[in-house]
Write an enzyme that holds these catalytic residues in place. Structure first.
Site: not given
Ligand code: PEP
Ligand code: MG
Length: 871
Positions: A765, A746, A561, A23, A102, A93, A337, A455, A767-770, A852, A104, A832, A617
């Site tokens: 690719s 993975e 999948r 302000k 609102g 103010r 503002r 408000h 597979g960050t989950n596994d 990617y 302060m 992925c 896959r």
């Molecule tokens: C993973 O493991 O990251 C993956 C993309 O495969 P899924 O989740 O199907 O095991």
């Molecule tokens: Mg997997």
């Protein structure tokens, strides 16, 4: 060296938000631009921090600086603080770096006392006005400085009015306000055991201290936590000469945006109240008139306002939210503002500003954030259901979206009910900052009073929560906990549906569908994709999801999948038959039927993708995931397969695994039963040939992805078999197409030996989950049970399944990328797993050099934006 704690409006600039607060910095900037800004100065955030640190009274140095600046103000205004004949009155103010609507506190009319009020009467010839100002000071000062409940004052005003049979505040005469001033002073004495301070300097210092302290009040702390604002910024305090919007019918006060904050439509949009002061509009106590009506009432003022607000918008290169006051037909700017806006408005304004040549595309992309994208995809009610719905009432469409839930009349109740898992809607006459904790948990907010800038409206829009404000036809009785419109009475716990886009409230619950403001998204993601350094693909396999993904900007499919294609009654039976097959012979029939299903899916997929990348896959999960669970399903399967239920149960037992996630899944299924992958690969290649033969799509290059590879040997063995299948098809069809066979990363071992696997893999690719599951050793299915405790005990900053664990999993990924690039710099590497759709993780993934990311369709635009913002 003496630290300078006070800065005159004429000395500062808009770049000094840290020191002067938003302000203060903007008041200084407007002063520099020669806008009509009442004179004043800003006490810096450093002064606030110093005060809070020392936990003592205002230092003598600061005190002296404030005095010097007051003297300067007195010279400029030719009025004096505490002057019995022509008193200088000021507003105090707060204003921190980030706007905290609102949160302060504000005190107006400071400098009034028993003596100066008479001076004001004399000077203005208007006792009604002067005593109204004085009672407002008593109320605000009492509330902000001394913590006296505002309602104590309001109750007395209501009591007085009803005693006199007055309908509204405008019926109050000078003597009435004067009497009320006496009553208010008594409240003051009663609660604080001290008289209201008559010395204006003392008032000023107490007010400054109160604003400093308010930085740490509960609602300010809650707001900061909610918006990730640091506690260490402090607030500045702005002292400014008062101008009066409550000086009769030629005066007023208002708030306006240079473009519509809800829809983004170009043109001034705002509201004002005649004969009202400062906070009346924002607080939503009275419902204001649209700004267009000012044109007829005061044409010159309206024109001047248009010109100057346009000037401000051009200067700031963004939509402005302006507070103004008109005193006797003279316009003053009290604040500007960058306006808070809905996601839709943010997108529209950005697009307009680029089209108008005011900002670049790059700048526009920096102004959009991931939350806005989520908000843009807000739900709307199902149109057919909406036609049948019964309207309860209508109000202002304050914040878009659609929500159903049970109603509560206090923030506290709403909070409690939501903690029990209920979807709640908060209904209030008007909301105030005290309600913030209830608003945060609500699906929607409804108020019976207040306008588009009240408000409730501002806060809900900021949070992306659906809100209908100023529902005047509804009488909200917070005490009896009921809301009445016409004959209909709603009580606590009843269900309603709120359409924040149209401002309509319906009885009962209504199903909703996702939002449809996709064209705006398309423009922005289109710009974001220009020159993007890494691509964004989708994790999708159904035609509906693929269509959505393409519409939202996916450049192809990064993960289809195939096991997701086997759900559905008809298909699962065939999968079950395949699993139960006891020899190669009995595998043939179910695999043939599954192949037909798969081919249908792949043809649809290739057709929709029109030659765009498509990574398919092969089957991944442990087979028992497909097995019947219930007795009924077992009986059904027995009928289909001519096996006995006992035989089926026996096979289920055989398939049982101690650690299915580490067991017979992914490529291991194909090592024991290669026929499954062979069938899938045949389906992929044959469909690609068939679609390509139709001649519409020039080239389809299917990317076949094998899951859970841990060694070069596994990959090489499988690849060889699959290539044999492909060659057979080429011979049989007399057609040859390009294809790729790659794998996922993975398994930690795959990352550590990636340079070897790269010799036999066309692409990768992550597979960050596994990979996260196997690196941390946290089961992705069960970690929910303990990750919370890890976070609470600060053993983990965040859930590694949501945000990439840069130190551990990230290091492995980096090793793998480096090893692969060493073998072949041009090989494509994607991601992925779920973190591929998480903006924070994307920043890291981009740094380690992936080509990617692939994520679920609705996360695509935010991912594209994140990449553009990181360029
Ligand atoms: C993973 O493991 O990251 C993956 C993309 O495969 P899924 O989740 O199907 O095991
Ligand atoms: Mg997997």
């Amino acid at each position: 060296m003496l630290v300078k704690y006070v800065v005159d409006f004429s000395e500062g600039s808009k770049e000094q938000g840290d020191l002067l607060g938003g302000k203060g910095a903007n008041l200084a900037e407007m002063t520099k631009l020669n806008l009509p800004v009442p004179t004043g100065f800003t006490i810096t955030t450093e002064a606030c921090l110093d005060y809070l640190k020392k936990k003592e009274n205002i230092s003598s140095d600061l005190n002296a600086e404030i005095r010097q600046h007051i003297i300067k103000m007195e010279k400029r205004t030719q009025k004096k603080l505490g002057d019995a004949l022509d008193p200088l009155l000021v507003s105090v103010r707060s204003g921190s770096k980030f706007s905290m609507p609102g949160m302060m506190d504000t005190i107006l009319n400071l400098g009034l006392n028993d003596e100066t009020v008479l001076g004001l009467v004399q000077k203005t010839g208007d006792g009604r006005f002067a005593f109204d100002c004085y009672r407002r000071l008593l109320q605000m000062f009492g509330d902000v400085v001394c913590g006296i409940d505002k309602n104590r004052f309001e109750e007395q005003l209501d009591f007085y009015k009803s005693k006199k049979r007055y309908h509204s505040d405008t019926d109050m005469q000078a003597e009435d306000w004067q009497e009320l001033v006496a009553v208010y002073k008594n409240i003051f004495l009663e609660v604080t055991h001290q008289a209201f301070p008559q010395n204006p300097y003392e008032q000023l210092m107490l007010a400054v201290e109160a604003v400093f302290r308010s930085w740490n009040n509960r609602r300010a702390v809650t707001y900061r936590r909610l918006h990730n604002i640091s506690d260490s910024l402090g607030t500045a305090v702005n002292i400014q000469e008062m101008v009066f919007g409550n000086f009769g019918a030629d005066s007023g006060t208002g708030v306006a945006f240079t473009r519509n904050p809800a829809t983004g439509e170009k043109g001034i949009f705002g509201e004002f109240l005649l004969n009202a002061q400062g906070e009346d509009v924002v607080a939503g106590i009275r419902t204001p008139q649209p700004i267009s009506e000012l044109k007829a009432l005061m044409p010159e003022v309206y024109q001047e306002f248009l010109t100057l607000s346009q000037l401000l918008e051009s200067h700031y290169r963004d939509m402005q939210d302006i507070e103004f006051t008109i005193e006797n037909r003279k316009l003053y700017f009290l604040q500007t503002r960058n306006g808070k806006r809905t996601a839709k408005s943010a997108f529209k304004v950005c697009i307009q500003l680029v089209e108008e040549g005011i900002i670049s595309k790059k700048e526009a992309l920096q102004r959009i954030n991931q939350t806005m994208i989520t908000q843009l995809l807000h739900p709307v009610f199902e149109p057919d259901e909406l036609k049948k719905a019964v309207v309860f009432a209508k109000g202002l469409p304050a914040s878009p979206g659609a929500a159903s839930g049970t109603i509560y009349f206090t923030a506290e109740q709403a909070k409690k009910a939501s903690e029990q898992g209920e979807k709640v809607i908060l209904i209030r006459q008007e909301t105030s900052p005290e309600d913030i904790e209830g608003m945060v948990v609500s699906e929607a907010i409804v108020t019976s009073r207040g306008g588009m800038t009240s408000h409730a409206a501002v806060v809900a829009r900021g949070m992306g929560v659906c809100c209908v404000a100023g529902c005047e036809e509804v009488y909200v009785d917070e005490f009896l906990e009921q809301a009445t419109a016409g004959d209909v009475i709603l009580r606590k716990g009843d269900t309603i549906s709120v359409d924040g886009t149209t401002g309509t409230i319906y009885l009962g619950s209504i199903p909703y569908i996702e939002g449809d403001e996709w064209q705006l998204l398309e423009t922005i993601t289109g710009w974001a994709k220009e020159g993007a350094s890494i691509g964004v693909k989708a994790n999708a396999e159904t035609p509906a999801d693929i269509k959505t993904a393409l519409k939202l900007g996916a450049q192809g499919i990064g993960l289809a999948r195939t096991e997701h294609m086997f759900f559905g009654e008809e298909r699962i039976v065939e999968i079950r038959k395949m699993i139960l097959a006891e020899n190669k012979e009995s595998l043939i029939a179910p695999l043939d039927r599954l192949k037909e299903f798969q081919k249908n899916d792949f043809r649809a997929m290739f057709t929709l993708l029109e030659g765009k990348a498509c990574t398919i896959r092969l089957l991944d999960p442990p087979l028992h995931e497909f097995l019947p669970q219930t007795e009924e399903e077992i009986i059904h399967l027995a009928n289909e397969t001519k096996l006995t239920t006992a035989e089926i149960k026996h096979r289920i037992e055989e398939l049982h695994e101690q650690n299915p996630m580490l067991g017979h899944r992914g490529c291991r299924l194909a090592v024991t039963t290669p026929e499954i992958y062979e069938m899938q690969v045949a389906a992929i290649i044959e469909s690609a040939i068939e679609v390509a033969q139709k001649g519409v799509i020039l080239e389809i290059v299917p990317e076949i992805m094998i899951p859970l590879i841990g060694s070069k040997e596994e990959m090489a063995w499988l690849r060889e078999r699959l290539e044999q299948t492909i060659q057979t098809i080429f011979v049989k069809t007399n057609q040859v197409i390009s294809y790729k066979i790659g794998t996922m990363l993975e398994i930690p071992r795959a990352c550590l030996t990636a340079e070897k696997i790269a010799e036999v893999s066309d692409f990768f690719s992550f597979g960050t989950n596994d990979l996260t599951q196997l690196t941390y050793g946290f089961s992705r299915d069960d970690s929910g049970k303990f990750i919370g405790a890890y976070q609470e005990k600060k053993l983990l900053k965040e859930d590694p399944f949501q945000h990439i664990d840069e130190d551990g999993v990230g290091s492995l990924m980096k090793i793998a990328v480096d090893k692969i690039r060493h073998v072949d710099p041009s090989i494509t590497i994607g991601v992925c797993g779920e973190v591929g759709g998480d903006p924070q993780s994307i920043r890291f993934l981009k740094k380690i050099g992936v080509d990617y990311i692939s994520c679920s369709p609705y996360r695509i635009p935010a991912a594209i934006l994140t990449i553009a913002q990181e360029q």
